[in-house]
Scaffold this motif. Structure first.
Motif, mmCIF file in Angstrom:
data_model
loop_
_atom_site.group_PDB
_atom_site.id
_atom_site.type_symbol
_atom_site.label_atom_id
_atom_site.label_comp_id
_atom_site.label_asym_id
_atom_site.label_seq_id
_atom_site.Cartn_x
_atom_site.Cartn_y
_atom_site.Cartn_z
ATOM 1 N N ARG A 89 56.091 28.223 47.792
ATOM 2 C CA ARG A 89 56.259 28.107 46.132
ATOM 3 C C ARG A 89 54.987 28.311 45.352
ATOM 4 N N MET A 90 53.907 27.730 45.892
ATOM 5 C CA MET A 90 52.612 27.892 45.166
ATOM 6 C C MET A 90 52.315 29.590 45.041
ATOM 7 N N TYR A 91 52.661 30.289 46.265
ATOM 8 C CA TYR A 91 52.450 31.744 45.870
ATOM 9 C C TYR A 91 53.322 32.403 44.968
ATOM 10 N N PHE A 92 54.526 31.689 44.837
ATOM 11 C CA PHE A 92 55.571 32.181 43.870
ATOM 12 C C PHE A 92 55.091 32.153 42.612
ATOM 13 N N TRP A 93 54.639 30.833 42.268
ATOM 14 C CA TRP A 93 54.169 30.542 40.879
ATOM 15 C C TRP A 93 52.862 31.465 40.643
ATOM 16 N N HIS A 94 52.013 31.521 41.780
ATOM 17 C CA HIS A 94 50.626 32.383 41.634
ATOM 18 C C HIS A 94 51.059 33.954 41.113
ATOM 19 N N LYS A 95 52.029 34.424 41.689
ATOM 20 C CA LYS A 95 52.677 35.765 41.203
ATOM 21 C C LYS A 95 53.298 35.826 39.777
ATOM 22 N N GLN A 96 53.917 34.651 39.483
ATOM 23 C CA GLN A 96 54.698 34.742 38.255
ATOM 24 C C GLN A 96 53.459 34.552 37.048
ATOM 25 N N TYR A 97 52.723 33.598 36.877
ATOM 26 C CA TYR A 97 51.724 33.456 36.045
ATOM 27 C C TYR A 97 50.685 34.710 36.220
ATOM 28 N N ALA A 98 50.545 35.392 37.241
ATOM 29 C CA ALA A 98 49.715 36.701 36.870
ATOM 30 C C ALA A 98 50.459 37.833 36.412
ATOM 31 N N LEU A 99 51.871 37.874 36.536
ATOM 32 C CA LEU A 99 52.749 38.696 35.636
ATOM 33 C C LEU A 99 52.537 38.344 34.338
ATOM 34 N N CYS A 100 52.991 37.336 33.805
ATOM 35 C CA CYS A 100 53.012 36.750 32.361
ATOM 36 C C CYS A 100 51.669 36.983 32.016
ATOM 37 N N ALA A 101 50.655 36.875 32.617
ATOM 38 C CA ALA A 101 49.203 37.093 31.880
ATOM 39 C C ALA A 101 48.972 38.619 31.739
ATOM 40 N N GLY A 135 36.072 43.976 28.553
ATOM 41 C CA GLY A 135 37.270 43.872 28.396
ATOM 42 C C GLY A 135 38.214 44.817 28.871
ATOM 43 N N ALA A 136 37.632 46.078 28.625
ATOM 44 C CA ALA A 136 38.487 47.287 29.229
ATOM 45 C C ALA A 136 38.479 47.384 30.743
ATOM 46 N N VAL A 137 37.375 46.733 31.384
ATOM 47 C CA VAL A 137 37.356 46.935 32.807
ATOM 48 C C VAL A 137 38.384 45.718 33.539
ATOM 49 N N SER A 138 37.985 44.606 32.770
ATOM 50 C CA SER A 138 38.861 43.581 33.389
ATOM 51 C C SER A 138 40.385 43.849 32.910
ATOM 52 N N GLY A 139 40.906 44.157 31.901
ATOM 53 C CA GLY A 139 42.409 44.448 31.776
ATOM 54 C C GLY A 139 42.762 45.660 32.673
ATOM 55 N N ILE A 140 42.129 46.840 32.676
ATOM 56 C CA ILE A 140 42.540 47.876 33.560
ATOM 57 C C ILE A 140 42.718 47.316 35.085
ATOM 58 N N GLY A 141 41.551 46.740 35.500
ATOM 59 C CA GLY A 141 41.377 46.118 36.912
ATOM 60 C C GLY A 141 42.659 45.223 37.139
ATOM 61 N N LEU A 142 42.666 44.394 36.245
ATOM 62 C CA LEU A 142 43.862 43.185 36.543
ATOM 63 C C LEU A 142 45.316 43.760 36.773
ATOM 64 N N LEU A 143 45.563 44.828 35.490
ATOM 65 C CA LEU A 143 46.695 45.594 35.658
ATOM 66 C C LEU A 143 47.206 46.219 36.901
ATOM 67 N N ALA A 144 45.961 46.986 37.460
ATOM 68 C CA ALA A 144 46.048 47.818 38.446
ATOM 69 C C ALA A 144 46.166 46.853 39.796
ATOM 70 N N LEU A 145 45.559 45.560 39.896
ATOM 71 C CA LEU A 145 45.761 44.692 41.186
ATOM 72 C C LEU A 145 47.186 44.222 41.001
ATOM 73 N N VAL A 146 47.790 43.814 39.837
ATOM 74 C CA VAL A 146 49.104 43.173 39.615
ATOM 75 C C VAL A 146 49.965 44.215 39.971
ATOM 76 N N GLY A 147 49.700 45.425 39.577
ATOM 77 C CA GLY A 147 50.666 46.634 39.776
ATOM 78 C C GLY A 147 50.963 46.814 41.353
ATOM 79 N N ILE A 148 49.895 47.058 42.080
ATOM 80 C CA ILE A 148 50.037 47.475 43.465
ATOM 81 C C ILE A 148 50.658 46.106 44.238
#
Length: 446
Positions: A89-101, A135-148
């Motif tokens: 459930r910790m990993y479940f919330w880990h994923k939910q928080y990342a998606l909301c971010a 900002g651009a690097v972090s935004g694009i990178g985090l979107l890519a990591l959450v996407g995959i």
């Protein structure tokens, strides 16, 4: 905040096992602190900041706050389990928080970059340019990591788990990049010393969690050495393994929990395996289904006598939090934690339970003969096989036809594919089973 207090009071006053109450504290705390962060930004923001721009900047701050929680929950710190209901459930919330971010990035970009911005924090164009670049690097990178990390995207890309994990470990660096981006450019935090301290504190917690995960946790995780004692392959894609302690130290595991396995020098540790049974001498039984490349390699190469290391145990999937009447529903290899409960050193402590073992065909239910024999010896257990290809998928009607009417006192334990868990959870609640009486193990971590 009032709504959160009402929810917390209801949970505290409810007739539940204290372990079920404690697992709600983590998500409620995360939500409460998000409200506190908003109130601080609303009260202390300097004059001259327009509402659209303020909303855009706070969206970025809230995104970083949620990513800090995501990093904290990825550390596998064991004391956190009780407040979220187990590592799964910790990993479940880990994923939910990342998606909301990630969803918060859209208003942050639209309202700050495309809107009318106040004067830059720094006059130095080099610092301003660096802030935009980070900002651009972090935004694009985090979107890519959450996407995959999304299951559907992962199936399209066919990205091996080891490569996905390597890329996923960059998350902390990208969050740190986003922190520096806000430090250089955010006029809201620059106008208030309190907000700047709070902003740095949130980022520091996320950075500390990331450093702990990378530099400390991987070396200090609870582990013990074992030897592969027996290896059986009861089905073409199912592995049944028993591991015995190699020395005097063994892990305090019990059925319903899971561990991370490393065999020889091959790093299978990052994949969880449910405990399917324990023995008084400390031996551990695991059942593994060969689904991905790592588990397929394990199915093919594992043999008796190999050295192994177990990390853990983790998880809080435990039938003792339920009442006197329980329904257990296992989908495929989701039978493992139920086997762990039944094959415990003290099976007489089991409640009266109806176990539904759901597979497409009888040939894909290799543990059914063992379960039938155990049920024959233990009158508290009744086993009901359900074969989806000939009988259809399990539903509430099939459950009630075999086990009797469901009541608000019934506790239901689910382990299997997420689609099965989601549908049955919804249907059970419609038939009067309270949300707090439906327990599920979320073993799809990726």
């Amino acid at each position: 905040m009032t709504a959160l207090l009402i929810i917390a009071v209801r949970i505290a006053r409810g007739p539940l096992d204290v372990r079920l109450k404690k697992r709600c504290a983590g998500p409620i705390t995360a939500a409460a602190f998000a409200v506190v962060v908003y109130l601080a930004w609303d009260w202390l923001s300097p004059d001259g900041i327009g509402t659209p721009y303020f909303v855009g900047e706070f969206s970025g701050v809230l995104a970083m706050y949620l990513m800090t929680w995501a990093l904290l929950l990825a550390t596998r710190v064991r004391w956190l389990e009780q407040w979220f209901g187990g590592l799964d459930r910790m990993y479940f919330w880990h994923k939910q928080y990342a998606l909301c971010a990630m969803l918060l990035f859209a208003p942050h970009i639209l309202l700050t970059e495309l809107g009318t911005a106040p004067r830059a924090v720094h006059e130095d164009p080099h610092l301003v340019g660096l802030g935009h670049l980070l900002g651009a690097v972090s935004g694009i990178g985090l979107l890519a990591l959450v996407g995959i990390s999304l299951a559907r995207v992962g199936r399209i890309l066919h990205l091996p788990y080891e490569r996905w994990l390597l890329l996923h470990r960059l998350t902390g660096l990208l969050v740190l990049s986003a922190l520096v981006h806000g430090w250089f450019l955010d006029p809201v935090t620059s106008g208030s010393a309190v907000l700047r301290i709070l902003y740095v504190a949130v980022g520091a917690i996320g950075t500390a969690a990331y450093c702990y995960d990378e530099l400390v946790m991987r070396r200090r995780a609870p582990r013990a050495d074992y030897i592969v004692r027996t290896v059986e392959r009861p089905a073409p894609d199912v592995l049944d393994v028993t591991l015995s302690p190699a020395g005097t130290t063994s892990l305090p595991v019990k059925g319903g929990q899971f561990i991370y396995l490393r065999v020889g020098n091959r790093p299978w540790r990052e994949h969880p395996f449910s405990i399917a049974g324990t023995q008084p001498d400390g031996s551990v039984r695991l059942t593994v289904r060969a689904l991905g490349r790592g588990t397929q390699r394990l199915y093919t190469d594992l043999r008796e006598g190999l050295p192994a290391t177990l990390d853990g145990p983790y998880g809080m999937f435990d039938h003792t939090v339920g009442g006197t009447r329980q329904i257990w529903i296992a989908g495929g290899i989701g039978i493992a934690p139920f086997l762990g409960w039944i094959n415990s050193p003290s099976p007489a402590a089991l409640p009266h339970a109806d176990l539904f073992y759901c597979t497409p065909t009888p040939s894909e239910a290799p543990f059914l003969p063992d379960l039938a024999a155990l049920a024959h010896r233990n009158s508290a257990l009744r086993v009901h096989p359900v074969y989806s290809r000939s009988q259809g998928r399990i539903d509430v009607e099939k459950i009630q036809a075999a086990a009797g009417p469901l009541t608000p006192e019934t506790h239901v334990f689910l382990c299997g594919p997420m689609g099965m868990i989601s549908k049955l959870t919804h249907d059970l609640r419609r038939h009067g089973v309270p949300r707090s009486h439906v327990h599920a193990e979320h073993f799809a971590f990726r």
